[in-house]
Write a protein that holds these residues in place. Structure first.
Motif, mmCIF file in Angstrom:
data_model
loop_
_atom_site.group_PDB
_atom_site.id
_atom_site.type_symbol
_atom_site.label_atom_id
_atom_site.label_comp_id
_atom_site.label_asym_id
_atom_site.label_seq_id
_atom_site.Cartn_x
_atom_site.Cartn_y
_atom_site.Cartn_z
ATOM 1 N N ALA A 464 18.722 -0.634 0.306
ATOM 2 C CA ALA A 464 17.719 -0.417 -0.732
ATOM 3 C C ALA A 464 18.075 0.761 -1.626
ATOM 4 C CB ALA A 464 16.345 -0.179 -0.097
ATOM 5 N N PHE A 467 19.406 -0.013 -5.423
ATOM 6 C CA PHE A 467 18.492 -0.295 -6.544
ATOM 7 C C PHE A 467 17.534 0.871 -6.796
ATOM 8 C CE2 PHE A 467 15.405 -1.787 -3.310
ATOM 9 C CZ PHE A 467 14.202 -1.340 -3.847
ATOM 10 N N LEU A 486 8.256 -4.324 -8.487
ATOM 11 C CA LEU A 486 9.522 -4.610 -7.818
ATOM 12 C C LEU A 486 9.696 -6.113 -7.645
ATOM 13 C CD1 LEU A 486 9.464 -1.953 -4.917
ATOM 14 C CD2 LEU A 486 10.559 -1.742 -7.164
ATOM 15 N N GLN A 490 13.665 -6.636 -3.643
ATOM 16 C CA GLN A 490 13.533 -5.176 -3.591
ATOM 17 C C GLN A 490 12.418 -4.754 -2.644
ATOM 18 O OE1 GLN A 490 13.034 -4.475 -7.808
ATOM 19 N NE2 GLN A 490 15.187 -3.906 -8.091
#
Length: 592
Positions: A464, A467, A486, A490
């Motif tokens: 994660a 991003f 998101l 995500q």
């Protein structure tokens, strides 16, 4: 013997519920004492002023020096009245808002810890409506109405005493009117409470519909149901207005009746007193003093209608809040710590059966038995509605199994405190649970005292960090309500980062990749592989990319475990598993 009517019993019960909040008030004895003293001082200073006014009228023909002491005492009384009024408002409102803050926190803390059965029976909009609107109503009576009621009661009692002191004969005239003023309260209070209850119920319905529609605004618009939702919301809103309209009409009628009775009596008493002055039976000052006290007593009696209306509304609110605070946990709770048994499976289900409380006619699980050893990756597969997610709910004791037993490290989970039990699980659902906070706060939800380094390490492990780092505010980026800012992938990775951070020994994955694209699914698979090296993983999956690498797979059909084994074993011996695999891979098992 005549029995009390149901409405009267309900009304009495509602007022009794106000007693529930007395312990909250008694926690602050200083503010209670100062409030009471302020009320007494204010009432006494109010009662002194008419006495001095009467004396001034009696000595109007004397020298100015004779009036001066009375004016000085009257001004002193007014100053004391002002100080008392300030103290009364300050201490009563400070006490009230301190108490309602405690009440709101107490009820929310109680409700949020209840099992899923409670939330199955109660809509979230209804609960939040009670925590906002009903607490506000109770707070209003505590901050304003209670203070006013106590002050007016003191003025009423003190005023009656001074009336008899001034003129007993005129006082009896006043007393004859009082029953006409007070008796309608009992008649109209039930109507006021009924209207208030209907208004609350319709407001709660409107709040629930509005909250759900706003949360699902995209769906509402996509199905072109904006007009339908508008009309539905407007309908309950109009019901809310209609109930308030009836309540206001009743309340206004009571107020008009009181005004006519009270001030009609004052006029009659004034006329009688004037005749007594002319006849020499009473001095002008005594008449003025009596009229002042009669007006004060009448005003206090008239204010009781306002106070009664507020009390009725608050009693109804208190009753609904008491229902929440008294909602009982359906689980049998114990506080024993976790005591792992050597060589026992980390998780074991023995002949577990379950039926949802709201669907007692449908048996969800029947005679389910499983044994999962530490470090295993265990998968549950089967058609939708087979009972897979229900097993997860039972593991974490959101519901209680009807039969059989579930053991964690050899210990019956019913003997373990809920806190100790749930600390062993990190749960990732198909629809990731995301809060309207920053990414940092969402990840650290599993460990609020986590350092920035720990949060970042967890995010990297869940793929994660990549991003997150590209966002303008990085880990401080807001994700919006339910993570609307998101993408699905995500959100899933962020929630997996939370699971990494929790360091719980058991990871529960409820179709965590079901709605993700291929790239996001690949990230999640890599993250799960990392997690499975240090944790026991139990996964519900329709995607066979997740299932194939599992150590053990259990096939769930119609609430039962029909087969267990590895992927290659189940392809050969389980028709259900083979059919599911064919649907996933669009061509059969030969392509696997």
């Amino acid at each position: 013997m005549r029995k009390a009517r149901p409405e009267a019993k309900a009304s009495a019960k509602a007022f009794r519920e106000l007693r529930v909040f007395i312990p909250f008030i008694l926690k602050y004895p200083f503010w209670v004492f100062m409030t009471i003293m302020s009320l007494v001082i204010t009432a006494l200073s109010n009662l002194i002023v008419p006495f001095f006014a009467g004396r001034i009228f009696d000595v109007l023909g004397s020298q100015i020096g004779d009036l001066r002491p009375y004016f000085i005492f009257a001004i002193a009384a007014l100053l004391i009245m002002g100080i008392g009024g300030f103290s009364r408002i300050y201490f009563s409102q400070m006490l009230a808002f301190r108490v309602i803050t405690d009440i709101r926190s107490h009820i929310f803390g109680h409700v949020i810890g209840l099992s899923r059965t409670f939330f199955d029976h109660n809509r979230s909009g209804e609960i939040t409506s009670r925590l906002s609107g009903d607490v506000r109503d109770v707070g209003f009576i505590m901050s304003s109405t209670f203070s006013m009621a106590a002050r007016q009661l003191l003025v009423f009692i003190g005023g009656l005493f001074m009336l008899f002191y001034t003129s007993p004969s005129l006082s009896w005239m006043v007393l004859l009117v009082l029953p006409l003023v007070i008796m309608p309260m009992a008649v109209f209070s039930r109507k006021l409470r009924a209207y208030a209850r209907k208004a609350h119920d319709s407001f709660a319905e409107a709040s629930s519909i509005g909250s759900e529609a706003i949360q699902n605004a995209t769906i509402v618009q996509s199905y072109d149901k904006v007009g339908f939702i508008r009309n539905l919301y407007r309908g309950f809103n109009e019901e809310h207005f209609s109930s308030h309209k009836k309540r206001i009409l009743t309340y206004a009628s009571i107020a008009a009746y009181f005004i006519i009775c009270v001030f009609g009596a004052v006029i009659f008493v004034f006329w009688t007193g004037a005749n007594m002055v002319v006849a020499g039976e009473m001095s002008q000052g005594m008449l003025v003093q009596f009229i002042f006290y009669a007006t004060m007593v009448g005003g206090a009696a008239q204010s009781f209608s306002d106070i009664w209306g507020d009390l009725t509304r608050a009693a109804g609110a208190a009753e609904r809040l008491a229902e929440l605070s008294k909602s009982e946990e359906t689980l049998l709770l114990k506080n024993e710590p976790l005591a792992p048994q050597k060589d026992a499976p980390i998780l074991e289900l023995k002949n577990v059966g379950f039926t949802y409380p709201l669907r007692k006619e449908d048996r969800v699980l029947e005679d389910v038995s499983l044994s999962i050893t530490q470090g295993q990756t265990f998968a549950l597969v089967g058609p939708s509605g087979a009972g897979k997610s229900t097993i997860f709910q039972l593991l974490m004791r959101h519901y209680e199994a009807d039969s059989g037993e579930i053991r964690l490290n050899g210990q019956d989970i019913r003997d373990i405190s809920l806190s100790n039990l749930r600390q062993n699980f990190a749960y990732v659902s198909q629809d990731p649970a995301v809060f309207a906070m920053s990414i940092r706060d969402n990840i650290s939800f599993a460990k609020p005292d986590a350092t920035d380094e720990e949060i970042k390490a967890a995010a990297k492990s869940a793929y994660a960090d990549e991003f997150i780092s590209e966002l303008k505010d990085g880990y401080d980026s807001q994700v919006g309500e339910r993570g609307v800012l998101l993408s699905g992938g995500q959100k899933a990775r962020m929630v997996l980062a939370r699971a990494f951070l929790s360091d719980a020994p058991l990871l529960l994955l409820d179709e965590a990749t079901a709605s993700l694209d291929a790239q996001s699914e690949a990230y999640i698979q890599k993250a799960v592989e990392k997690l499975s090296k240090t944790r026991t993983v139990i996964a519900i999956a329709h995607r066979f990319a997740t299932v194939k690498s599992a150590d053990v797979i259990a096939v769930v059909e119609k609430g039962r475990i029909t087969e267990t084994g590895s992927h290659s074993q189940l392809i050969k011996k389980s028709k259900t598993y083979a059919d599911l695999a064919k649907m996933q891979f669009l061509g059969g098992v030969d392509k696997m």
